[in-house]
Design an enzyme around this catalytic site. Structure first.
Site, PDB file in Angstrom:
ATOM      1  CE  LYS A 190     -28.566 -17.595-101.389  1.00  0.00           C
ATOM      2  NZ  LYS A 190     -29.233 -18.841-101.727  1.00  0.00           N
TER       3      LYS A 190
ATOM      4  CD  GLN B 157     -30.209 -22.399-101.639  1.00  0.00           C
ATOM      5  OE1 GLN B 157     -30.284 -21.186-101.488  1.00  0.00           O
ATOM      6  NE2 GLN B 157     -29.247 -22.959-102.347  1.00  0.00           N
TER       7      GLN B 157
ATOM      8  CG  ASP C  28     -33.074 -17.451-107.199  1.00  0.00           C
ATOM      9  OD1 ASP C  28     -31.864 -17.219-107.114  1.00  0.00           O
ATOM     10  OD2 ASP C  28     -33.697 -18.199-106.421  1.00  0.00           O
TER      11      ASP C  28
HETATM   12  N1  GUN Z   1     -29.179 -23.476-105.619  1.00  0.00           N
HETATM   13  C1  GUN Z   1     -27.942 -23.312-106.165  1.00  0.00           C
HETATM   14  N2  GUN Z   1     -27.800 -22.072-106.684  1.00  0.00           N
HETATM   15  C2  GUN Z   1     -28.974 -21.432-106.450  1.00  0.00           C
HETATM   16  C3  GUN Z   1     -29.442 -20.123-106.742  1.00  0.00           C
HETATM   17  O1  GUN Z   1     -28.748 -19.282-107.339  1.00  0.00           O
HETATM   18  N3  GUN Z   1     -30.711 -19.857-106.335  1.00  0.00           N
HETATM   19  C4  GUN Z   1     -31.509 -20.764-105.706  1.00  0.00           C
HETATM   20  N4  GUN Z   1     -32.739 -20.416-105.373  1.00  0.00           N
HETATM   21  N5  GUN Z   1     -31.099 -21.989-105.425  1.00  0.00           N
HETATM   22  C5  GUN Z   1     -29.839 -22.327-105.798  1.00  0.00           C
END
Ligand code: GUN
Length: 295
Positions: free
Chosen positions: A53, A97, A120
């Site tokens: 990211k 995450q 998100d």
């Molecule tokens: N864990 C797995 N997919 C995601 C996501 O799209 N966002 C976040 N914050 N955590 C995740």
């Protein structure tokens, strides 16, 4: 005839190029879009996601920052960090995450993030906006990416039977919310199947668009798919493979070899939905930054 491939790598590159253009415009207006990702603990897969990211942000000309905290971090400490990020005008998007260590409530964390920085799309405000068809909110990145893939592949969605396998808050439920809306790239009749679904086969076999998001390697086999269906594979699963250089390989939730002989179009793993998630995260962050100029 084998199914046509829906190329997530190429579609994601197109989204990222658009994001880079919008970033350049915003920078001219004095705003550099910024995304901060927070990782609690040292799960290797999550570490890889967070690093990619950060790299993708930099490639698009955005500010990408990662904050890594030990697995022993308290809930209070994480909530206070979110308050700091909420109040930082250089941070337009916040991503914590998931999953989080068990001493921290994911729901509390999600609710603490300012909805305007919730790129998100997990905050209940944004979930509500998604369901009511209010385009003002943020849609979760993976299902939003699937919708863009369908659009870019020229799949007609109106009136189609879309069947989603998996009811997670991150993919299955928001995917359904996107596809039932009236409007472009939607207007589907949607069914969500899950572990308690009585006759899964009866549902999947009548799907014009079948979306697999269950996290079970190669669970969707050729006999489950209607000839000519469009199949989107959201799964990313590691399976042991002593012959592979790393001792494992990545497969989706769809048995690609079988299903590609039945479907008209299919997204592969890797090279499918996975690339779209980060691209949509960048797109949401640029939009969050733009909104700060409009309010
Ligand atoms: N864990 C797995 N997919 C995601 C996501 O799209 N966002 C976040 N914050 N955590 C995740």
């Amino acid at each position: 005839m084998p199914a046509e491939i829906i190329d997530g790598v190429a579609i994601a590159a197109k989204v990222r190029a658009r994001v880079a253009e919008e970033t350049a415009e915003l920078r001219k207006r004095g705003v550099t879009p910024g995304l901060t990702a927070v990782l609690v603990g040292d799960d290797p897969a999550s570490g890889v996601y967070v690093a990619s990211k950060e790299r993708a942000c930099k490639e698009a000309g955005m500010n990408g920052k990662s904050i890594r905290l030990p697995a022993s971090t308290s809930e209070e400490a994480l909530l206070l960090l979110i308050d700091t990020l909420n109040n930082d005008p250089t941070v337009h998007g916040i991503l914590v995450q998931m999953p989080l260590p068990k001493q921290i409530s994911e729901q509390k964390v999600i609710r603490r993030i300012a909805p305007t920085k919730d790129v998100d799309g997990f905050h209940p405000f944004n979930v509500g906006k998604l369901f009511t068809g209010d385009a003002d909110g943020f849609a979760p990145c993976t299902p939003a990416g699937v919708q863009v893939m369908l659009e870019e592949a020229g799949v007609e969605t109106a009136g189609k039977d879309a069947v989603i396998i998996g009811r997670s808050n991150i993919v299955g439920k928001p995917m359904a919310a996107l596809l039932i809306q009236s409007g472009k790239n939607a207007n589907c009749t949607v069914t969500i199947c899950h572990s308690r679904t009585k006759d899964l086969l009866a549902h999947t076999r009548r799907a014009d668009i079948l979306i697999a998001a269950i996290g079970k390697p190669e669970m969707v086999t050729g006999d489950m798919v209607k000839p000519g269906a469009v199949v989107i594979d959201v799964g990313i699963n590691r399976v042991d493979d002593p012959a592979a250089p790393k001792g494992y390989r990545i497969v989706g939730d769809v048995h690609f070899e079988q299903v590609s002989k039945v479907a008209s179009r299919i997204s592969p793993v890797p090279g499918g939905v996975g690339r779209m998630t980060i691209a949509m995260l960048l797109a949401n962050t640029v939009r969050a930054a733009r909104l700060t100029l409009e309010h």
